[in-house]
Design a protein around this motif. Structure first.
Motif, short mmCIF file in Angstrom:
data_model
loop_
_atom_site.label_atom_id
_atom_site.label_comp_id
_atom_site.label_asym_id
_atom_site.label_seq_id
_atom_site.Cartn_x
_atom_site.Cartn_y
_atom_site.Cartn_z
N ARG A 129 0.83 -1.21 0.00
CA ARG A 129 0.00 0.00 0.00
C ARG A 129 0.87 1.26 0.00
O ARG A 129 0.66 2.19 -0.77
N GLU A 130 1.88 1.24 0.85
CA GLU A 130 2.79 2.38 0.98
C GLU A 130 3.69 2.51 -0.27
O GLU A 130 3.91 3.62 -0.77
N ALA B 177 1.65 3.98 -3.00
CA ALA B 177 1.40 5.42 -2.77
C ALA B 177 2.64 6.24 -3.12
O ALA B 177 2.53 7.37 -3.60
#
Ligand SMILES: Nc1ncnc2c1ncn2[C@@H]1O[C@H](COP(=O)(O)OP(=O)(O)O)[C@@H](O)[C@H]1O
Ligand SMILES: CC(C)(COP(=O)(O)O)[C@@H](O)C(=O)NCCC(=O)O
Length: 243
Positions: free
Chosen positions: A60-61, A64
């Motif tokens: 997820r990071e 992003a």
């Protein structure tokens, strides 16, 4: 007494062995072998093994930050957390690390690896000898991972061999681990050989090869020991810097 005064632990802290090298050079194989051998020594039976992939940012990071194609590069790791882990080991012998799954291709939420006062900690990962970007800047890190190592070993080999080992491992995983529908690479499970091999070659040429040349190999000269493997995985030479 002196240890009490300066706040150092009065028990013997874990001896930390770092293992560095490219993706697919054989780090985890050497680490597991070392662990099995060291565990047999009667005077230090407790050997733990931690891999730095646990300190990768979660998918997820990475998404992003636009780093999914930079996995394994210095910016894809939570270096602050990794240094904090090593500092805790030095100070107390105890620490927890996040857990990475090659199957999920991600950090496993809610899981952790608990390290509890081992006699020896083997700390394995492609980035263990890296000193961090921007050392010249005001916010340069106070510590690098190497500050916490008692000995470091760099596993070395010709890039053409490492690339071949990477491709062979990928093709083996295609027949085994990728067959599991939970695998991140399950979409490759039934791909024809040539297609799967071309896919793996792209991963090598776009990510792991450049990372080896730009970030991993330049850290080799910092190792205490360089262990060089030839095409059949046999070790043909070993260099000691200092012991
Ligand atoms: N001594 C060895 N003999 C045969 N195959 C090996 C040996 N060491 C590593 N390999 C193979 O080479 C590949 C890469 O090794 P691995 O330990 O997974 O690398 P890394 O942890 O550096 O990514 C794997 O397929 C592994 O089985
Ligand atoms: C998680 C890794 C960075 C770590 O590799 P390892 O040292 O465990 O072999 C690597 O396995 C990886 O995911 N590289 C990105 C490209 C690829 O899928 O091979």
């Amino acid at each position: 007494m002196t240890d009490d005064f300066v706040g150092r632990p009065s028990w013997p802290r874990p001896y930390v062995v770092a293992i560095a090298g490219s993706v697919a050079v054989g780090k985890s194989t050497v680490a597991r072998l070392l662990r099995a051998l060291l565990s047999r020594w009667p005077d230090h039976p407790k050997v733990d093994l931690v891999t730095t992939d646990g300190f990768l940012f979660p998918t997820r990071e990475l998404e992003a930050r636009g780093l999914m194609a930079r996995k394994g590069f210095p910016e894809s790791y939570d270096v602050k957390r990794m240094i904090g882990f090593l500092a805790d080991i030095r100070a107390t012998g105890r620490a927890t690390s996040p857990v990475y799954s090659h199957q999920a291709y991600d950090i496993l939420p809610g899981e952790e690896h608990v390290v509890d006062r081992p006699d020896i900690l083997i700390f394995e990962g492609l980035n263990v000898l890296q000193i961090g970007a921007g050392m010249e800047r005001a916010n340069a890190p106070v510590f690098t991972a190497s500050d916490f190592f008692d000995i470091s070993i760099y596993i070395d080999a010709a890039e053409e061999n490492i690339e071949r080992w990477y491709l062979e491992r990928f093709m083996l995983l295609q027949r085994t681990a990728f067959q599991n529908p939970a695998s991140y690479f399950h979409h490759m499970a039934h791909a024809p050989f040539d297609e799967a091999r071309a896919f793996a070659l792209q991963l090598w040429e776009r990510i792991n090869g450049p990372n080896l040349r730009d970030n991993i190999e330049p850290s080799r000269s910092r190792a205490d020991v360089i262990l060089h493997k030839q095409a059949d995985h046999g070790v043909d030479w070993l260099k000691l810097r200092r012991l």
